[in-house]
Design an enzyme around this catalytic site. Sequence first.
Site, PDB file in Angstrom:
ATOM      1  N   HIS A 111      27.787  -6.006  53.034  1.00  0.00           N
ATOM      2  CA  HIS A 111      28.186  -4.722  53.124  1.00  0.00           C
ATOM      3  C   HIS A 111      29.181  -4.723  54.637  1.00  0.00           C
ATOM      4  CE1 HIS A 111      26.595  -2.322  50.001  1.00  0.00           C
ATOM      5  NE2 HIS A 111      25.496  -2.801  50.025  1.00  0.00           N
ATOM      6  N   HIS A 254      56.759 -17.201  44.676  1.00  0.00           N
ATOM      7  CA  HIS A 254      56.332 -18.385  43.976  1.00  0.00           C
ATOM      8  C   HIS A 254      57.551 -19.273  43.212  1.00  0.00           C
ATOM      9  CE1 HIS A 254      52.220 -17.777  45.365  1.00  0.00           C
ATOM     10  NE2 HIS A 254      52.213 -18.871  45.665  1.00  0.00           N
ATOM     11  N   TYR A 311      44.716   3.548  42.874  1.00  0.00           N
ATOM     12  CA  TYR A 311      43.910   4.742  43.243  1.00  0.00           C
ATOM     13  C   TYR A 311      45.136   5.746  43.345  1.00  0.00           C
ATOM     14  CZ  TYR A 311      39.803   1.952  43.782  1.00  0.00           C
ATOM     15  OH  TYR A 311      38.745   1.058  43.713  1.00  0.00           O
ATOM     16  N   GLU A 384      23.596   2.327  64.459  1.00  0.00           N
ATOM     17  CA  GLU A 384      22.940   3.181  63.361  1.00  0.00           C
ATOM     18  C   GLU A 384      22.354   4.680  64.046  1.00  0.00           C
ATOM     19  OE1 GLU A 384      19.672   0.302  62.825  1.00  0.00           O
ATOM     20  OE2 GLU A 384      20.391  -0.171  60.770  1.00  0.00           O
TER      21      GLU A 384
END
Length: 405
Positions: A111, A254, A311, A384
Site C-alpha cells: 500500500h 525505439h 483521467y 498514523e
Amino acid sequence: MHLNSEYVQYQLAFNVSDIREFESEIIRIRRRIHANPELSYREFETSKLVAQKLRTLGLGVRTRVGGTGVVGLLKGAHHGNVVALRADMDALPVTENVNVPFKSKRPGIMHACGHDTHVSMLLGAAMLLAKHRDDLHGQVRFLFQPAEEAGGRGGAKPMIEDGAMNNPKVDYVFGLHIYGTVPSNVFLLRPGPVMAAPDTFRIRIIGKGGHGSAPHEAVDPIFVSAQVVMALQGITSRMIDQLEPFVISVCSIHSGTKDNIIPDDAILEGTVRTFNEKTRAQAKKYVTKVFESLAKSFKAKAEVEFKLDEYPVTVNDPTVTKKAISVLRKIRGTRTIEGKPIMGAEDFSRFLQKAPGAFYFLGSRNPKKGCVSMNHSSEFKVDEEVLKYGSLSLANLAHEFGKPN
Ligand SMILES: [Zn+2]
Ligand SMILES: [Zn+2]
C-alpha cells in the site's frame, strides 16, 4: 442581515473528543489492510472487510459495484442532501521497504499510495456518523472504489456506470488523499483544478530502410524522430497559453538494430499533462499535427495514437471548496492551506464530473517517526496520528453538506 457565505462561521458537528473512541479501531483496520494489500480489481478481502464493517454499523450495503467496489448508505433522521465520500482501495506492485510489525505479507505488493489509510479513515467517518445518525440531515453515500491505480481502466468509471452516483442522485462528493511529503495534520484544499489530466501517446514514424552510407536512397525514421522531439517543445513555448500549466515529454524511443542500417520505423512514446480540457484538446491536436506534417516533409509517415482516454482534470467546485475550507479550518489540531496543484492524476475527477465537490489532501510527514517518503516509494510510511483527523474531516463535511441548502 444576510451574511456572505464566505464569512459564515460553522459550528463543527464533531470534534477530536468525538473520534477518540474509534481511533484504535481505525488504526487496527488500517494495519490489517496494510499487511494484506491487493492490486487493482483484486480487492476481494478488502471489500469483504469493508462490507462487513458497514453492515455491523447498520448501513445499507451494495457489493460488487463496478467490479470489487462497495457502496454503503447511511440515512440521516432529517431531510437533506445526498453527500458521497470516496475512498480507493487498491495497492501497488511495490516491494515494501519499511520495517513495521504490520509490513506487507505479500511480496511485491504494497500500500505505497496509502489507500489502506483511505479505507480506514472512511470507515472511521462511517462509525462516527452512524453513531450520530439522529442528528444527521440527508444521506451519506460511502464509495469504496477499486483500482484507482489502473490508469484508463480506473474503478471510478465502472462504479458510476453501475449507478454509484444515482438513486438518489448525489448532491456533493468529497475525496481525501494521504500525502507523504506534507507535514502531519495539514490539510491541502484549493478551488479549481488540483490534479492534471495525463494523456499518453504512442507514435510510429514509418520511413524506408536502407544502407547507412546512402541515406538519400532511404527515408530515415531516426532523423525524423529527432526533428519531431525538438519540434514538440515548440508546442509548449509557442502554441499553448503560457499561463496554462503544460508538460510534454517523450520518454521512450525505439528504433534500429545495427550501426550501418537505416531502420524502417521508429516508435516514440510519451506523456502530456494538462490542467484544463481546452488545453488538453489543443495538445492532442497539435501533437498529431507536428508529427504528421514533419514526417511528411521528410517523406516519412506518422501514425499517432493517443492511448486510452485516461483521467480527466480534477476540478474542485469553487463554492463547495470555499465552504469545505471553512469546515476543515475548524478542526482543532490541524491546519488547512491551499497548496499548489499537482501534475499527478486521479480518477476521482470522474466523480467530480457528476456532482460538485472537492478532492483534498492530508499530510502525514513526520521525520521523528521516519515518515518522510513520497507516495509510491517503497519506503512510504504514514504517521498514523493523522488518521483520526482524516475521519473527522470526512464526517464533518458529510454532516455540514447534508443540511438542506
Ligand atoms: Zn497512487
Ligand atoms: Zn493514490
